[in-house]
Design a protein around this motif. Structure first.
Motif, PDB file in Angstrom:
ATOM      1  N   THR A 293      22.525  66.060   8.386  1.00 16.41           N
ATOM      2  CA  THR A 293      21.878  66.034   6.749  1.00 16.41           C
ATOM      3  C   THR A 293      22.659  64.886   6.001  1.00 16.41           C
ATOM      4  N   PRO A 294      24.000  64.477   6.313  1.00 13.04           N
ATOM      5  CA  PRO A 294      24.073  63.327   5.313  1.00 13.04           C
ATOM      6  C   PRO A 294      23.140  62.208   5.574  1.00 13.04           C
ATOM      7  N   ASN A 295      22.637  61.775   6.842  1.00 16.89           N
ATOM      8  CA  ASN A 295      22.088  60.593   7.007  1.00 16.89           C
ATOM      9  C   ASN A 295      21.146  60.768   8.038  1.00 16.89           C
ATOM     10  N   PRO A 296      19.801  61.575   7.736  1.00 20.93           N
ATOM     11  CA  PRO A 296      18.916  61.988   8.809  1.00 20.93           C
ATOM     12  C   PRO A 296      18.336  60.809   9.583  1.00 20.93           C
TER      13      PRO A 296
ATOM     14  N   ALA B 131       6.856  61.456  16.352  1.00 19.76           N
ATOM     15  CA  ALA B 131       5.962  62.548  16.637  1.00 19.76           C
ATOM     16  C   ALA B 131       6.613  63.794  16.558  1.00 19.76           C
ATOM     17  N   LEU B 132       7.982  63.847  16.939  1.00 17.31           N
ATOM     18  CA  LEU B 132       8.726  64.941  16.869  1.00 17.31           C
ATOM     19  C   LEU B 132       9.196  65.439  15.492  1.00 17.31           C
ATOM     20  N   LEU B 133       9.391  64.402  14.815  1.00 19.42           N
ATOM     21  CA  LEU B 133       9.670  64.542  13.295  1.00 19.42           C
ATOM     22  C   LEU B 133       8.443  65.294  12.721  1.00 19.42           C
TER      23      LEU B 133
ATOM     24  N   ILE C  60       9.510  70.654  11.774  1.00 21.54           N
ATOM     25  CA  ILE C  60      10.869  70.137  11.615  1.00 21.54           C
ATOM     26  C   ILE C  60      11.118  69.625  10.151  1.00 21.54           C
ATOM     27  N   ASP C  61      12.259  70.199   9.786  1.00 18.41           N
ATOM     28  CA  ASP C  61      12.716  69.746   8.287  1.00 18.41           C
ATOM     29  C   ASP C  61      13.448  68.240   8.375  1.00 18.41           C
ATOM     30  N   PRO C  62      12.668  67.520   7.592  1.00 22.74           N
ATOM     31  CA  PRO C  62      13.213  65.986   7.860  1.00 22.74           C
ATOM     32  C   PRO C  62      14.606  65.911   7.097  1.00 22.74           C
ATOM     33  N   LYS C  63      15.203  66.928   6.627  1.00 24.32           N
ATOM     34  CA  LYS C  63      16.569  66.751   5.974  1.00 24.32           C
ATOM     35  C   LYS C  63      17.431  66.921   7.099  1.00 24.32           C
TER      36      LYS C  63
ATOM     37  N   LYS D 272      12.150  74.553  10.486  1.00 31.27           N
ATOM     38  CA  LYS D 272      12.106  75.293   9.384  1.00 31.27           C
ATOM     39  C   LYS D 272      12.103  76.713   9.577  1.00 31.27           C
ATOM     40  N   GLY D 273      12.796  77.358   8.691  1.00 27.98           N
ATOM     41  CA  GLY D 273      12.921  78.839   9.079  1.00 27.98           C
ATOM     42  C   GLY D 273      12.523  79.725   8.144  1.00 27.98           C
ATOM     43  N   GLY D 274      12.026  80.975   8.279  1.00 32.34           N
ATOM     44  CA  GLY D 274      11.644  81.915   7.569  1.00 32.34           C
ATOM     45  C   GLY D 274       9.970  81.511   7.034  1.00 32.34           C
ATOM     46  N   GLY D 275       9.442  82.880   6.305  1.00 33.88           N
ATOM     47  CA  GLY D 275       8.034  82.656   6.097  1.00 33.88           C
ATOM     48  C   GLY D 275       7.158  82.565   7.331  1.00 33.88           C
TER      49      GLY D 275
END
Lengths: 254, 289, 326, 425
Positions: free
Chosen positions: D151-154, D359-361, D374-377, D382-385
């Protein structure tokens, strides 16, 4: 006391023919130290041979070598004409050569009865354990009331009796007693001597390692004197005890 | 509170039964050979897996499987002695070397199980299902079986050592090896069947552990660690002391779990272990084999 | 004369090991050599207690872990620099060794094994419990270290490699100094005959404690180094696999010898890496090898090296004789 | 003397021979490695799995799942026509030094084009390596640990992606559901007390902390707290006696271990209390389902995987291949491999690592577990919904039935089978 070695072998050839155990020129080493430097001894049927000499000069080692507990280097040990010096201790025990070591080596946490029963561990003796037990108890009546007692709690004399008794349990043909009287009160020692005499009367050959000349005089047929790992004197009881060196060094007679 | 103590003691007896079986073989081997058999944990695992194999592949009979475990672990005990322990005995540094060699053996056993059966949990079908509830104390039949079976084996072992000729020989070698040689006991033979009996007891412990818990390749490790403590508490080499010790530790363990929490039960036992080693290394009872 | 020989040996080792990064481009090889050096140091310091001191104990892994955890905790929570951190690791191990050693060395033989064994588990429990400090099962992740404003990663593979090599040489000199000192002589005489040693005025407890403490220092340093190198500390630092690796290094190399555990660590590390193709059978083969080495080479592989050396030198000799005859 | 010399010569000859054999063998090994095979250059995928350590069950399941995916991919013609070649390495207990050895070997020795590692590795020691060597890497390790690192530096971790979503939702979904049920009167808890059982294991600790926080914020009380050093529990009586003397409405176990969770259930049922039993993750383990059978009816839990019914094609396929039901790890790793494949295809060139990483991102893949975006942060899916669903499951008849979110619910909440009996007692 300075020892003078006396190379005075008396009566060497007398008993050769009928010997049941023949130890010829054996050597035993503990590491580099030579504890036994070419000892030859023999014993006939029904004979009581005493081995005397100062402490630490190889008497116990000789006994341990016969039992197979230490290996010999050079020489041989024959029992009824069969070489036994390569055998393991249990096989030697099976032949009826039983050692009662110095201090007894009893099983301290076992009862007297268990100790005696284990004396009859080898298969042949196990079958006769009841008769042998009776013989032992006849010899040492003091043990009768102590059968369920742990050996650790026995007195010195009782322990010695158990040790000898355990030796007898294995239907011994040759019994080797290592300092049986050590540390016993004169009274107890007398009891023990009586016992040994009775054992001898049953026809068992005995090798008695002893420092106390009194017992030797009372019990022995023949005597070997072992000094510094060698037999320095051997012969009939009177011959040896009459020897000048023995008189001077062991009997305190000048 | 009272019912907690009561049920802690019952659970303590269950744990103690298991610990006793796990420790008794270890202590016997120590008493006779003066070695620490670290493969003991591996044999606990083997016992559990053998009974599982017996039940799932060979018809599902508990008695037959149990006999199979006893036979196999007993035989493997001889193998362990001939292949690992005897070659190292009597050499200088044998104490250290046998420790390492038996540790290596336990690695081999664990990995053979992983290769053979996989790392997933296995479970042995229940011998009996259901439970008994007395007030707030509840104990299931499986646990009752353990409390009943363990003493049978413990008493059996005691009887063997006390009354049977070869059992007496085992004690004889433990108490005075020279004395044993003098009466014609072949200590080599005694060593090998002592290890085999130890292995058998480990196997039985493994079966009981497998009955109340689940099989995994490293399952023998924890009981082994407990067994070490128990062995010292009972006096190294004393079978009787070890059995007392096992039940004491079982109850302490259970009480700690009830009143202090499950996380600290183990560390508390280890602290007690250290104190015991420092203050009374000869154990509580000082009785030999 | 003797110290000259030792100097030459060290020079040879330094020479060989320091050219490797120039020859080998693969970080993998450097990593494996580094592991071997680190494991070798820990093992040979343990050997000081086991082989020279005759104290078989299992506290070396706790020392190693104490070094790792102390430096990680201080650097994560207080931003301690790794160079000091490595030293702190050593000090932490020394403190732990005093805590364990003062009571524990009064018991001997198997009891010492048990005692140190129990300490291992207690420490692990503490690490697992105090999650806020140690990270518990998650462990702690360390920041990469950069020197000043430059972009040089202090723990880039080559820098790390030479740091490990320096520790390796330091350990060799350290151990050699101890075994050649009065302590070493006292230790050996204690090991061989305690009665004799005591009669010569040696206090066994004191000597053993000193050795125990000395042998912990570099284990702690290595633990700290290991943690900074991998930038992570987890309870895996207490794994039995470490104990087995260190112990196996000593046994494979040769108990009670200076170079044995180092040789053992190198052989073991490289062997285990090259046996990877065995996959699930690798540990089984490892176990079997250990047993076989214990049975057939109880003095370790260093004996083979010695024998090879003597063959080599005798060959030279015999060749000389042949020349003369011609 | 001469005799001795001969023996020495012999000895040297043997030693020399051994060295020669080793050298030739080694050379052959390395030469063989570099040699190109027939046809198109294969895509090499490294599989770092703990095959022999404490979690060998997980490791083997994961490896098998990746191998199954690779087999499928190859049968369908590979990745852009390139066959996929797996390289399996044993990480034993996932210790950081071992992980480093394995990753360096996979990258430098085996020349892999991507690496897959399974759940249970929380060392993160491999991050710097794969990033520096530019190897696309899909991990399923400790999600919150990874989250904290990335998270600090993706951007500094552009090659590292996860296949499991953040654990954060575990802390909120279940309390949310319970409060809705309570409001609607579908569930009447006997009180607002919770018995919380956890162990020294990062997944367990993190979920326990999340649940504890949400529930206490809602006014619930953690009346019993038990934290265990490991998953090895031979007996739960001590915890159960506390539960029985002061029954809580909820018993939550985050042990995440099928054996100890089953034992907890079994011993709980000996004398049950009117409590709901929540057991994290275990009901998804085939071992748990086998051991517990219908005893497990009514157990609730939340799991970040969409429902995979018994007739799900993947589940059927896995059973056909390995003769056993897939564990969650046998599902996750299959999706990991498929993610890698899709990323490589999207990149247009499986060997263009930068493109593969990018591409993975940007991946959007509907997998067995759920939809991977994928959540870029955090580089976590990503989870949920609509993404990785976090349904509340309840077990009935050895099948996990979805209760919540209501849009996908298969049935309504029912009291577990022990509840009425325990309530009336």
């Amino acid at each position: 006391m300075k020892l003078t070695l006396v190379k005075n072998i008396l009566d060497t050839r007398i008993n050769r023919g009928a010997a049941m155990l023949e130890v010829s020129d054996i050597h035993v080493y503990y590491g580099l130290f030579e504890a036994v430097k070419g000892i030859s001894v023999n014993i006939r049927e029904k004979e009581l041979v005493a081995i005397m000499g100062p402490n630490g000069h190889g008497k116990s080692t000789l006994i341990r070598a016969i039992s197979g507990l230490v290996k010999i280097r050079g020489g041989k040990i024959e029992y009824n004409g069969k070489k036994i010096d390569k055998l393991k201790p249990p096989d030697i025990v099976k032949m009826g050569i039983i050692q009662v070591p110095e201090g007894g080596h009893l099983f301290p946490e076992m009862t007297v009865e268990e100790n005696l029963l284990l004396g009859a561990y080898v298969p042949g003796a196990w079958k006769k354990r009841k008769e042998n037990m009776q013989i032992v108890l006849d010899l040492f009546p003091i043990l009768k009331d102590k059968m369920d007692q742990i050996c650790l709690t026995l007195s010195g004399g009782e322990r010695r009796a158990v040790a000898v008794g355990r030796g007898l349990m294995s239907s011994a043909k040759l019994l080797m007693l290592d300092e049986p009287s050590l540390g016993l009160s004169p009274l107890l020692a007398k009891e023990l001597i009586k016992g040994i005499k009775k054992i001898k009367d049953t026809g068992i050959s005995i090798i008695l390692v002893e420092e106390n000349i009194r017992y030797i005089r009372e019990l022995a047929d023949r005597i070997y004197l072992i000094e510094q790992g060698k037999v320095t004197l051997e012969g009939k009881k009177d011959q040896v005890l009459g020897n000048k060196h023995v008189k001077k060094a062991y009997l305190g007679i000048i | 509170m009272f019912s907690d103590i009561a049920s802690a003691i019952i659970i303590g007896l269950v744990l103690g039964s298991m610990y006793a079986l796990a420790a008794v073989g270890l202590t016997l081997v120590w008493g006779v050979l003066k070695i620490l058999n670290f493969a003991h944990g591996g044999f606990i695992t083997l016992g559990a897996y053998f009974v599982w194999v017996g039940i799932t592949f060979l018809g599902g009979n508990y008695v037959i499987s149990f006999l199979l475990v006893m036979g196999l672990t007993f035989l493997l005990g001889f193998v362990l002695n001939a292949g690992v322990i005897r070659p190292l005995q009597g050499r200088p540094e044998s104490e250290t070397n046998i420790f390492i060699a038996t540790l290596a053996t336990s690695i081999i056993i664990e990995n053979l199980i992983i290769v053979g059966f996989g790392g997933r949990y296995k479970s042995i079908p229940e011998m009996a299902s259901g439970s008994l509830t007395l007030g707030s104390i509840s104990i299931n039949f499986q646990q009752m079986i353990i409390m009943a079976v363990a003493p049978v084996f413990l008493v059996g072992l005691m009887y063997y050592l006390k009354k049977m000729k070869s059992g007496m020989a085992v004690r004889a070698v433990a108490q005075d090896a020279d004395g044993a040689a003098i009466v014609g006991i072949d200590s080599e033979r005694v060593y090998s069947y002592t290890i085999a009996i130890g292995a058998l007891m480990a196997g039985v412990a493994g079966v009981l552990l497998g009955v109340i818990f689940y099989l995994s390749p490293g399952m023998g490790g924890d009981p082994l660690v407990r067994a070490l403590f128990i062995m010292v508490l009972g006096g190294m080499g004393s079978v009787k002391g070890t059995i007392y010790g096992a039940y004491i530790i079982g109850i302490i363990d259970a009480l700690a779990r009830y009143f202090i929490g499950m996380f600290w039960a183990s560390p508390i036992l280890f602290v007690m272990f250290i104190l015991l080693l420092l203050l009374r290394p000869q154990g509580l009872f000082g009785v030999k084999v | 004369m003797k110290s000259n020989k030792f100097l030459l040996e060290i020079l040879a080792i330094v020479l060989v090991l320091s050219v490797i990064p120039a020859l080998v481009r693969q970080q993998y090889i450097l990593h494996v050599i580094m592991l071997a050096m680190i494991f070798g140091i820990v093992a040979s310091n343990w050997n000081l207690a086991i082989g020279y001191g005759g104290m078989f104990h299992l506290a070396q892994v706790p020392f190693f872990a104490a070094g790792g955890y102390s430096t990680a905790i201080l650097s994560v929570h207080m931003g301690l620099s790794p160079l000091i951190g490595i030293l702190v690791g050593g000090v932490a191990a020394v403190i732990l060794s005093l805590i364990i050693g003062i009571p524990a060395l009064r018991v001997r033989g198997i009891y010492l094994v048990f005692l140190t064994f129990a300490f291992h588990f207690i420490m692990l429990s503490l690490v697992l419990y105090f999650v806020d400090i140690t990270g518990g099962d998650m462990g702690l992740i360390l920041e990469p270290i950069r020197i000043g404003a430059t972009n040089i990663d202090m723990f880039n593979p080559v820098v790390t490699y030479y740091t490990a090599l320096s520790l390796f040489v330091l350990s060799l000199v350290f151990i050699k100094t101890i075994i050649d000192s009065k302590i070493g002589l006292a230790l050996v005489s204690l090991r061989d005959s305690e009665v004799y040693a005591v009669s010569r005025g040696i206090n066994p407890y004191k000597i053993k404690l000193v050795t125990f403490v000395l042998s912990s220092f570099l284990a702690g340093v290595c633990g700290a180094f290991y943690v900074h190198y991998l930038r992570v500390v987890t309870p895996a630092l207490f794994d039995w696999s470490f104990l087995i690796t260190f112990l196996a290094s000593i046994v494979i190399g040769g108990v009670g010898t200076l170079y044995g555990p180092l040789l053992g660590a190198f052989i073991l590390t490289f062997l285990m890496e090259s046996l990877r193709f065995l996959e699930m059978f690798r540990n089984i083969v490892f176990g079997l090898l250990m047993i076989l080495i214990l049975i057939f080479m109880p003095k370790g592989l260093i004996m083979l090296a010695n024998r090879a050396q003597s063959i080599f030198s005798s060959r030279q000799n015999s060749a000389g004789i042949v020349d003369e005859e011609n | 003397m001469s005799e001795k010399k001969i023996s020495r010569r012999k000895y040297l000859a043997i030693a020399g021979g051994a060295v020669a054999v080793a050298a030739v063998g080694g050379a052959a090994y390395y030469l063989g490695m570099g040699g190109p095979g027939a046809g198109k250059r294969p895509v090499k995928i490294g599989i770092a799995a703990g095959l022999t350590g404490r979690r060998s069950g997980v490791g083997v399941d994961s490896r098998d799942a990746v191998l199954l995916a690779i087999k499928e991919i190859n049968e369908a013609g590979g990745i852009l026509g390139h066959p996929v070649e797996p390289v399996v390495e044993d990480t034993v207990d996932q210790e950081a030094g071992m992980i480093t050895s394995v990753f360096l070997k996979l990258i430098e020795r085996e020349g892999v084009d991507g690496i897959i590692a399974h759940w249970g590795n929380n060392s993160c020691a491999e991050f710097d390596i794969v990033q520096e060597k530019k190897i696309p890497y899909i991990s399923a390790g400790a999600a919150n640990q990874v989250e904290a690192v990335i998270t600090p530096n993706p951007d500094a971790y552009s090659y590292i992606y996860m296949a499991v979503p953040s654990y954060k939702l575990y802390g909120t979904i279940f309390p949310e559901y319970i409060s809705i049920l309570e409001k609607e009167g579908k569930y009447k808890p006997i009180n607002h007390k919770i018995a919380m059982i956890s162990r020294a294991f990062e997944y367990s600790i993190f979920i326990t902390e999340g649940l504890t926080k949400t529930f206490t914020d809602m006014g619930w009380e953690i009346s019993i707290k038990e934290h265990l050093p490991s998953a090895k529990v031979e007996d739960w009586s001590s915890v159960l006696s506390k539960i029985r003397s002061d029954p809580p409405a909820l018993i939550i176990s985050t042990m995440t271990d099928p054996a100890s969770d089953h034992l907890l259930l079994k011993q709980f049922l000996e004398d049950p209390t009117p409590s709901l039993l929540y057991e994290q993750a275990s009901p998804n383990d085939p071992e748990f389902r086998e051991m517990a059978g219908n005893d497990a009816d009514g157990i609730v839990h939340v799991y970040g995987i969409q429902k995979i019914p018994t007739d799900h094609p993947y589940r059927v396929k896995y059973q056909e291949n390995f003769g056993r039901d897939p564990s969650p790890y046998g599902i996750i790793s299959y999706d990991q491999m498929m993610m890698m494949k899709i990323a490589m295809e999207n990149a247009g060139d499986p060997f263009n690592r930068e493109a593969v990483a990018k591409a993975l991102l940007n991946i959007d893949y509907k997998g067995v577990m759920g939809r991977f975006v994928i959540d870029p942060k955090t580089h976590l899916p990503k989870g949920g919904g609509e993404f990785m669903p976090f349904p509340v499951y309840q077990m009935w008849n050895q099948e996990n039935m979805m209760l919540y979110p209501f849009e996908v619910a298969e049935q309504e909440f029912k009291y577990p089978h022990w509840y009425q009996k325990a309530l009336t007692k």
